[in-house]
Design a protein around this motif. Structure first.
Motif, PDB file in Angstrom:
ATOM      1  N   MET A   1      68.188  29.648  26.570  1.00  0.00           N
ATOM      2  CA  MET A   1      67.395  30.775  27.083  1.00  0.00           C
ATOM      3  C   MET A   1      66.315  30.246  28.043  1.00  0.00           C
ATOM      4  N   THR A   2      66.136  30.939  29.151  1.00  0.00           N
ATOM      5  CA  THR A   2      64.989  30.600  29.989  1.00  0.00           C
ATOM      6  C   THR A   2      64.007  31.761  29.924  1.00  0.00           C
ATOM      7  N   ALA A   3      62.769  31.425  29.642  1.00  0.00           N
ATOM      8  CA  ALA A   3      61.775  32.470  29.373  1.00  0.00           C
ATOM      9  C   ALA A   3      61.468  33.308  30.605  1.00  0.00           C
ATOM     10  N   ARG A   4      61.113  34.545  30.307  1.00  0.00           N
ATOM     11  CA  ARG A   4      60.578  35.418  31.351  1.00  0.00           C
ATOM     12  C   ARG A   4      59.163  34.925  31.674  1.00  0.00           C
ATOM     13  N   ILE A   5      58.855  34.843  32.968  1.00  0.00           N
ATOM     14  CA  ILE A   5      57.524  34.365  33.362  1.00  0.00           C
ATOM     15  C   ILE A   5      56.567  35.554  33.442  1.00  0.00           C
ATOM     16  N   LEU A   6      55.462  35.461  32.743  1.00  0.00           N
ATOM     17  CA  LEU A   6      54.439  36.509  32.807  1.00  0.00           C
ATOM     18  C   LEU A   6      53.469  36.115  33.929  1.00  0.00           C
ATOM     19  N   ASP A   7      53.551  36.845  35.013  1.00  0.00           N
ATOM     20  CA  ASP A   7      52.869  36.471  36.254  1.00  0.00           C
ATOM     21  C   ASP A   7      51.443  37.048  36.293  1.00  0.00           C
ATOM     22  N   GLY A   8      50.469  36.171  36.108  1.00  0.00           N
ATOM     23  CA  GLY A   8      49.075  36.618  36.071  1.00  0.00           C
ATOM     24  C   GLY A   8      48.559  37.058  37.431  1.00  0.00           C
ATOM     25  N   ASN A   9      49.049  36.443  38.486  1.00  0.00           N
ATOM     26  CA  ASN A   9      48.581  36.844  39.827  1.00  0.00           C
ATOM     27  C   ASN A   9      49.010  38.278  40.133  1.00  0.00           C
ATOM     28  N   ALA A  10      50.277  38.592  39.821  1.00  0.00           N
ATOM     29  CA  ALA A  10      50.783  39.936  40.115  1.00  0.00           C
ATOM     30  C   ALA A  10      50.052  40.982  39.269  1.00  0.00           C
ATOM     31  N   LEU A  11      49.876  40.654  37.987  1.00  0.00           N
ATOM     32  CA  LEU A  11      49.202  41.607  37.096  1.00  0.00           C
ATOM     33  C   LEU A  11      47.754  41.816  37.538  1.00  0.00           C
ATOM     34  N   ALA A  12      47.103  40.708  37.911  1.00  0.00           N
ATOM     35  CA  ALA A  12      45.710  40.801  38.363  1.00  0.00           C
ATOM     36  C   ALA A  12      45.608  41.699  39.598  1.00  0.00           C
ATOM     37  N   GLN A  13      46.568  41.560  40.491  1.00  0.00           N
ATOM     38  CA  GLN A  13      46.545  42.352  41.724  1.00  0.00           C
ATOM     39  C   GLN A  13      46.670  43.844  41.415  1.00  0.00           C
ATOM     40  N   THR A  14      47.588  44.167  40.513  1.00  0.00           N
ATOM     41  CA  THR A  14      47.783  45.575  40.139  1.00  0.00           C
ATOM     42  C   THR A  14      46.503  46.137  39.535  1.00  0.00           C
ATOM     43  N   LEU A  15      45.900  45.384  38.616  1.00  0.00           N
ATOM     44  CA  LEU A  15      44.691  45.885  37.958  1.00  0.00           C
ATOM     45  C   LEU A  15      43.543  46.005  38.955  1.00  0.00           C
ATOM     46  N   ARG A  16      43.431  45.008  39.836  1.00  0.00           N
ATOM     47  CA  ARG A  16      42.298  45.032  40.775  1.00  0.00           C
ATOM     48  C   ARG A  16      42.396  46.202  41.747  1.00  0.00           C
ATOM     49  N   ALA A  17      43.627  46.599  42.093  1.00  0.00           N
ATOM     50  CA  ALA A  17      43.801  47.749  42.989  1.00  0.00           C
ATOM     51  C   ALA A  17      43.243  48.997  42.296  1.00  0.00           C
ATOM     52  N   ASP A  18      43.507  49.110  40.998  1.00  0.00           N
ATOM     53  CA  ASP A  18      42.993  50.252  40.221  1.00  0.00           C
ATOM     54  C   ASP A  18      41.461  50.198  40.137  1.00  0.00           C
ATOM     55  N   PHE A  19      40.922  48.992  39.952  1.00  0.00           N
ATOM     56  CA  PHE A  19      39.464  48.870  39.849  1.00  0.00           C
ATOM     57  C   PHE A  19      38.794  49.294  41.161  1.00  0.00           C
ATOM     58  N   LYS A  20      39.450  48.936  42.271  1.00  0.00           N
ATOM     59  CA  LYS A  20      38.871  49.248  43.584  1.00  0.00           C
ATOM     60  C   LYS A  20      38.770  50.772  43.729  1.00  0.00           C
ATOM     61  N   THR A  21      39.828  51.458  43.319  1.00  0.00           N
ATOM     62  CA  THR A  21      39.825  52.928  43.394  1.00  0.00           C
ATOM     63  C   THR A  21      38.710  53.492  42.514  1.00  0.00           C
ATOM     64  N   ARG A  22      38.583  52.941  41.301  1.00  0.00           N
ATOM     65  CA  ARG A  22      37.540  53.434  40.398  1.00  0.00           C
ATOM     66  C   ARG A  22      36.143  53.128  40.945  1.00  0.00           C
ATOM     67  N   ALA A  23      35.999  51.944  41.559  1.00  0.00           N
ATOM     68  CA  ALA A  23      34.698  51.568  42.128  1.00  0.00           C
ATOM     69  C   ALA A  23      34.341  52.488  43.289  1.00  0.00           C
ATOM     70  N   GLU A  24      35.345  52.860  44.071  1.00  0.00           N
ATOM     71  CA  GLU A  24      35.082  53.745  45.206  1.00  0.00           C
ATOM     72  C   GLU A  24      34.672  55.136  44.721  1.00  0.00           C
ATOM     73  N   ALA A  25      35.317  55.580  43.648  1.00  0.00           N
ATOM     74  CA  ALA A  25      34.961  56.897  43.074  1.00  0.00           C
ATOM     75  C   ALA A  25      33.511  56.874  42.586  1.00  0.00           C
ATOM     76  N   LEU A  26      33.137  55.748  42.005  1.00  0.00           N
ATOM     77  CA  LEU A  26      31.772  55.602  41.503  1.00  0.00           C
ATOM     78  C   LEU A  26      30.781  55.542  42.672  1.00  0.00           C
ATOM     79  N   ALA A  27      31.172  54.813  43.714  1.00  0.00           N
ATOM     80  CA  ALA A  27      30.302  54.678  44.889  1.00  0.00           C
ATOM     81  C   ALA A  27      30.063  56.042  45.529  1.00  0.00           C
ATOM     82  N   ALA A  28      31.098  56.887  45.513  1.00  0.00           N
ATOM     83  CA  ALA A  28      30.959  58.233  46.091  1.00  0.00           C
ATOM     84  C   ALA A  28      29.910  59.032  45.308  1.00  0.00           C
ATOM     85  N   ARG A  29      29.669  58.642  44.068  1.00  0.00           N
ATOM     86  CA  ARG A  29      28.640  59.314  43.261  1.00  0.00           C
ATOM     87  C   ARG A  29      27.322  58.537  43.304  1.00  0.00           C
TER      88      ARG A  29
END
Ligand code: NDP
Length: 287
Positions: A1-29
């Protein structure tokens, strides 16, 4: 068996995109998430960590302040700065880069940070909240690890989880989070008698030891999820100078079901969760 690689860079990018949206919503307030990072001394690794944290804030459109003191600064000067930042409404998160020089009482410095701004989650009040199952700020590295489980759809209920390492920063909070997610948790450390006995039973194995390639394939249960928290710089051999984890990646990936690489696994998630905690603190400040 060869393990599935859990890619931290990709996951970080997805989460950071969400944070940016949330930060912008906060900035608008009218609120921009703000993080203050205090660095004492000139430890090169600490300087790199601080630089990366500040850069991540800038990329996410957060406000950030870097405060640098010489290694011989008096502790009272730093405590006074923390008091000032505690009272500053533009700052939602305060972080003191560890380790501090020997003349500092690190616990006293960490306890001086207002618990509501303690985005590292090291204040006793926040440690207690985590223990009670009502976390306010989860320490960034173990918090990042939980995101791998979520993203990969790994249900921890009833699983055997083994954590190697019992530090306050990684091992202990990691074990607490696994416990809260329904796993049966074993914490191993330098006094553990037969480490491989424990690791070979693990459906989920988290290595936070600080020893290069310490966990080898013969210590891992086939199909296990292996999370490598370690960041070590190899001193000699053909790979001298390179970074590697606490897990022998090449060997273990042939046995495990899923594995985080080093670099590119847990590392990028740690700073990402610092952003998450800072954003959460800013959102709470306007609730
Ligand atoms: P610590 O040195 O504080 O803790 C290491 C732990 O490993 C201790 O509990 C120690 O046991 C245990 N240990 C040491 N030797 C053995 C052994 N032979 N067998 C079993 N257990 C052993 O380190 P940290 O928790 O701060 O960090 C661990 C690793 O994670 C390091 O490589 C660090 O660089 C990395 N790290 C990575 C981060 C990231 O963002 N990816 C963030 C933070 C850390 P004992 O308590 O008995 O001494």
């Amino acid at each position: 068996m060869t393990a599935r690689i859990l890619d931290g860079n990709a996951l970080a990018q997805t989460l950071r995109a969400d944070f940016k949206t949330r930060a912008e919503a906060l900035a608008a307030r009218g609120t921009r998430p703000g993080l203050a990072v205090i660095l004492v001394g000139e430890d090169p690794a600490s300087a790199v960590y601080v630089r990366n944290k500040v850069a991540a804030c800038e990329k996410a459109s957060f406000h950030s302040e870097k405060i640098v003191y010489p290694a011989d600064v008096a502790q009272d000067v730093v405590l006074a700065k923390i008091a000032e930042l505690n009272a500053n409404p533009a700052i939602h998160g305060i972080l003191v880069q560890l380790p501090l020089p020997a003349h500092f009482d690190s616990d006293r410095v960490l306890e001086a940070i207002a618990p509501a701004k303690d985005v590292d989650g090291f204040h006793a009040e926040n440690v207690g909240a985590l223990m009670q199952g009502q976390p306010r700020f989860i320490p960034c590295t173990p918090y990042g690890v939980t995101k791998f489980f979520e993203a990969a759809g790994i249900d921890l209920k009833g699983k055997e989880a083994v954590v190697i390492g019992r530090s306050n920063i990684v091992g202990k909070p990691m074990a607490m989070l696994l416990l809260q997610a329904g796993a049966t948790v074993t914490i191993c450390h330098s006094q553990t008698r037969d480490l491989a006995f424990h690791t070979k039973r693990a459906d989920v194995l988290v290595a936070a030891v600080g020893r290069p390639r310490f966990v080898t394939a013969d210590m891992v249960k086939p199909g296990a999820v292996v999370i490598d928290v370690g960041i070590n710089r190899l001193q000699d051999g053909p790979d001298a100078g390179k970074l590697c984890g606490d897990v022998d990646f090449d060997g273990v990936r042939e046995v495990a079901g899923a594995i985080t690489p080093v670099p590119g696994g847990v590392g990028p998630m740690t700073i990402t969760m610092l952003l998450a905690n800072t954003l959460e603190a800013a959102e709470r400040s306007v609730r």
